[in-house]
Design an enzyme around this catalytic site. Structure first.
Site, mmCIF file in Angstrom:
data_model
loop_
_atom_site.group_PDB
_atom_site.id
_atom_site.type_symbol
_atom_site.label_atom_id
_atom_site.label_comp_id
_atom_site.label_asym_id
_atom_site.label_seq_id
_atom_site.Cartn_x
_atom_site.Cartn_y
_atom_site.Cartn_z
ATOM 1 N N GLY A 13 0.758 -1.232 0.004
ATOM 2 C CA GLY A 13 -0.064 -0.198 -0.240
ATOM 3 C C GLY A 13 0.874 1.422 -0.194
ATOM 4 O O GLY A 13 2.141 1.183 -0.596
ATOM 5 N N LEU A 64 -4.225 -5.477 -4.197
ATOM 6 C CA LEU A 64 -3.463 -4.669 -4.497
ATOM 7 C C LEU A 64 -1.959 -5.085 -4.134
ATOM 8 O O LEU A 64 -1.811 -5.563 -2.969
ATOM 9 C CB LEU A 64 -3.586 -3.254 -3.686
ATOM 10 C CG LEU A 64 -2.747 -2.307 -3.434
ATOM 11 C CD1 LEU A 64 -2.682 -1.330 -4.822
ATOM 12 C CD2 LEU A 64 -3.085 -1.295 -2.253
ATOM 13 N N ASP A 65 -0.757 -4.799 -4.826
ATOM 14 C CA ASP A 65 0.321 -5.350 -4.489
ATOM 15 C C ASP A 65 0.611 -6.601 -4.115
ATOM 16 O O ASP A 65 1.761 -7.109 -3.461
ATOM 17 C CB ASP A 65 0.936 -4.173 -3.461
ATOM 18 C CG ASP A 65 0.739 -2.931 -3.573
ATOM 19 O OD1 ASP A 65 1.156 -2.644 -4.866
ATOM 20 O OD2 ASP A 65 0.903 -2.237 -2.860
ATOM 21 N N GLU A 66 -0.256 -7.705 -4.650
ATOM 22 C CA GLU A 66 -0.432 -9.060 -4.558
ATOM 23 C C GLU A 66 0.031 -9.771 -5.521
ATOM 24 O O GLU A 66 -0.077 -11.149 -5.406
ATOM 25 C CB GLU A 66 -1.461 -9.431 -3.570
ATOM 26 C CG GLU A 66 -1.976 -8.837 -2.419
ATOM 27 C CD GLU A 66 -1.275 -9.536 -1.227
ATOM 28 O OE1 GLU A 66 -0.199 -10.586 -1.313
ATOM 29 O OE2 GLU A 66 -1.715 -9.377 -0.161
#
Lengths: 283, 283, 283, 283
Positions: free
Chosen positions: C201, C227-229
């Site tokens: 994040g 998100l960001d995964e």
């Protein structure tokens, strides 16, 4: 981990090599677990390493090996087949400093390195303590400063007597004579305590300190008669700064030596290394 | 970031140096933001770098500097005081390859490097494009293969004309003549594309490829008349393997060159580097 | 560098895959320049990447591709064939900070990255300057804080209009809506300024500073709706210490971001990456 | 190495701290061998570490310490003075895996770590072998899965009985109860086998494998009652790739664990670490 046959080869590059090899494996119902190929454009040489699930094969090791001869001849291969279930025999040589020796022995003790260690040889008698911890036979071979011919003959006899597949110079601080370098070419691994080709020869950490470099390293390489010039298997470095004394540098360097030697030896044990002229392919 | 006076010094080691310096600062009501000291035991030399909050001082730069003379004399110091609010003037030299030049200019452009860049000098006219992007004056100085005396005179004139505090050889591929090395000693920074002292001189990446090393590096150092032998400020390395061509190595090396030069230049700009014989203290 | 066809594939693991593929290549007189295979034991999936010298083939790209269908069907392959001579089209998105954008453009400009860059898109109009330096068309797409639906529609239209093969989020600080994540799955690459999964994040550098970690990193990954995964392609870290301010950490982190994004993008451009569930194979 | 008194301190930042401290040292004719200062702007806290040549002092340890009280009071310091000639007592705790334990013991054995190791404690009886090699007393403390209160009481008694200055959890796989975390705060060091804050808790290597990260790490930190959340002393990472099995990752991670723990412990032994809220200053 599955049992596997590991096939490594190099040959003049041309079309059809991988097809011939893998078709051969498929004909024997072999399952490929992992493989890599590399073509070296300058010398037009092809390199290949293949791990075959040996349980999937319908033939045993000897039969498989014999059958492969035809393909090897067709493509003019230098090749090697081995059974990962067979432990290689690694003889360790060390001098006064034991950090690399103790590290290899510990890794072997916890089954991190899959090999036999039939004996430890040293020119320092008190190294016996370290070998004793791990219940490994120890041989003290005294060295004179003048003429070491007999000492090296004794070392060579021990290596042969123990049927060593690999000889590891784990900070053995005596320069190997050319005849032994030649005799054990590709089987003798050294750890040098510098980032080669910087600081060849004695006292590399002091030289690094004097030069004011900001990183020091270690190099694992095959031994050849040119001191510290043999094919490099593995290298690594660690950051140093102006506050570090030569003793600090030696201490930090020991970490690198232990890791780089263990890594280089492991690559060799897993037949990942192919020597090509003065360089290595490490699959 | 606060404005600060940065005091760097070296002197023969003895008791009371830090006390005298910091008492002096306290007497001027200066607040120390950060400081480091280091004693070099071999040569019995003491080094010190101090950042003083200049807003906390009751005197201005000149007064503070004048007052410090007495202490400096007492302890026989080599010393330097500077005001971090004053930008240093950095002249950049580059040849055909612009990756280091463009990198420094970009960092300067986004205010990562606090300095002025009054001009770019090159022996390749098309480098002008890069300078133009950043609206920095460009000077093309042609070099002949035979006699470069006049070219170097022109370079030196430009450096002096622009009042350069620092000269950065950002992959400037001409060997500096001894007189310029001497004239700009401690002010001229080079990036060499190898992990020195390995691969001194031309074509280090090709040499690294030929040698079969497993890491390649870059070195940022002050220029002296001994080619690639000046005091090292910063070094770093990157891992390579048998699959990398010389072109791959050049590409990976460029990353190191850019980072190491930017880091070394930054250390110099922040007055973190003290040259001591052929080595550096980097606080 | 030779022109090459690059064949990547994955399929259920069984005996004979490599043999079938390489025999097919040999039947078309193709020379294998480099290849890697990997078997994933948990899911019993086999992965393979092969570079074939396209000049050695007796057939053209389309014929070769058509002929391969039979083998692909036999082994139930997910596969992809591409001609390395054809440049992929890479659309770049950036926000206020341009270091990743400028870095990719520079690498492309000096032919380090083999691709076309048909346009740059940004939600900050002054990014146009950077695109202009490299003569790349620029599109300013304003974003509101409340509802970005129309902005993202415009972005998507531009991507489609320019026939992008790859979309690079070069520090584009807007969260992609799920439908675009799905539409461009496996084609959209992001650089996140932390060592994921740490500090997912916003504001990862500030979080790293607050946590007191001793290393900060960057992660290049495929974008998914989490998100960001998404599957990670490349990561790296740099050492920090107590003396570094959040601004210092951002500065050091930028070096990692630039290197990791360039490396991840390169892997993708060279078809080295195969996505497998939430992970990647990077040959 | 010279004997030295090591003075570490933190206090509210203001003008005159370094002057007062170093003048005090100079008044006692002390020679400063090395020193660092750091001001933390957010909390306006000043930190300082000084190594004083104890042979240069005209007073002994106790006198010097007593005399310093006045300055410490004036500046409201948290401070600590110690004599580098006095060995600290380090109690080691380990569970089944002994690589960190054996590594610390070996470094101690070759005088790389200057300390006493009065005993080894484990919840696995066969760890006794490792302690025996180094002739260190061993205590087996069995742990139940249900209620470990008595086991931890026994551990605490042993720690106190042996007058431990430092407790090292060298892969001790039991969660310390809050009261012991509090009792030994700032004296108990753990090695966690991940790059924190990623992968807190059990099985971090398996989690790293599942996540598909490209680097795995290790973290040395002080133990607090929040599991794996204590102030970080040291961290490092190693590169992994898709070919590495969870077992390979554990093996590579062990190298990091050993190096990071040894480095963190060394920093602590040399009084280089000052805890500041949930972070550390490492001089």
């Amino acid at each position: 981990m599955k049992n596997r046959f590991i096939l490594t080869l190099s040959c003049p590059d041309r079309s059809g090599i991988v097809a011939a090899v893998t078709q051969f494996i498929a004909q024997h119902q072999g399952n490929i677990l992992s493989a890599s190929q590399h073509g070296e454009p300058t010398t037009k040489t092809f390199f290949m390493r293949t791990e075959i699930d040996s349980d999937s094969l319908k033939t045993g090791f000897d039969q498989f090996k014999n059958n492969f001869e035809t393909i090897a001849d067709t493509f003019d291969m230098n090749w090697h087949l081995e059974d990962s279930a067979i432990k290689k025999r690694v003889v360790l040589l060390a001098s006064k400093q034991t950090h690399c020796l103790a590290d290899i022995l510990y890794r072997w003790h916890i089954d991190e390195l899959f090999c036999d260690i039939p004996c430890v040889i040293s020119n320092h008698s008190d190294v016996e303590n370290v070998a004793d911890w791990y219940h490994v036979p120890f041989h003290y071979v005294p060295f004179e400063d003048n003429d070491n011919t007999k000492s090296f003959e004794q070392v060579s006899s021990l290596i042969d007597e123990y049927n060593a597949d690999i000889i590891v110079l784990a900070r053995f601080m005596r320069i190997m004579p050319s005849d032994l370098c030649e005799k054990y070419f590709g089987k003798m691994i050294n750890i040098h305590h510098s980032f080669l080709p910087a600081f060849i020869g004695a006292n590399p950490y002091q030289k690094a300190f004097n030069k004011g470099v900001k990183l020091v390293g270690a190099t694992c390489h095959y031994v050849t008669e040119d001191l510290d010039e043999g094919p490099i298997i593995e290298q690594d470095v660690v950051r140093i700064h102006h506050g570090h004394t030569p003793e600090d540098i030696r201490r930090l360097g020991r970490n690198m030596e232990r890791m780089v030697l263990a890594s280089g030896l492991r690559h060799h044990l897993e037949s990942r290394v192919i020597i090509h002229a003065n360089k290595t392919i490490v699959f």
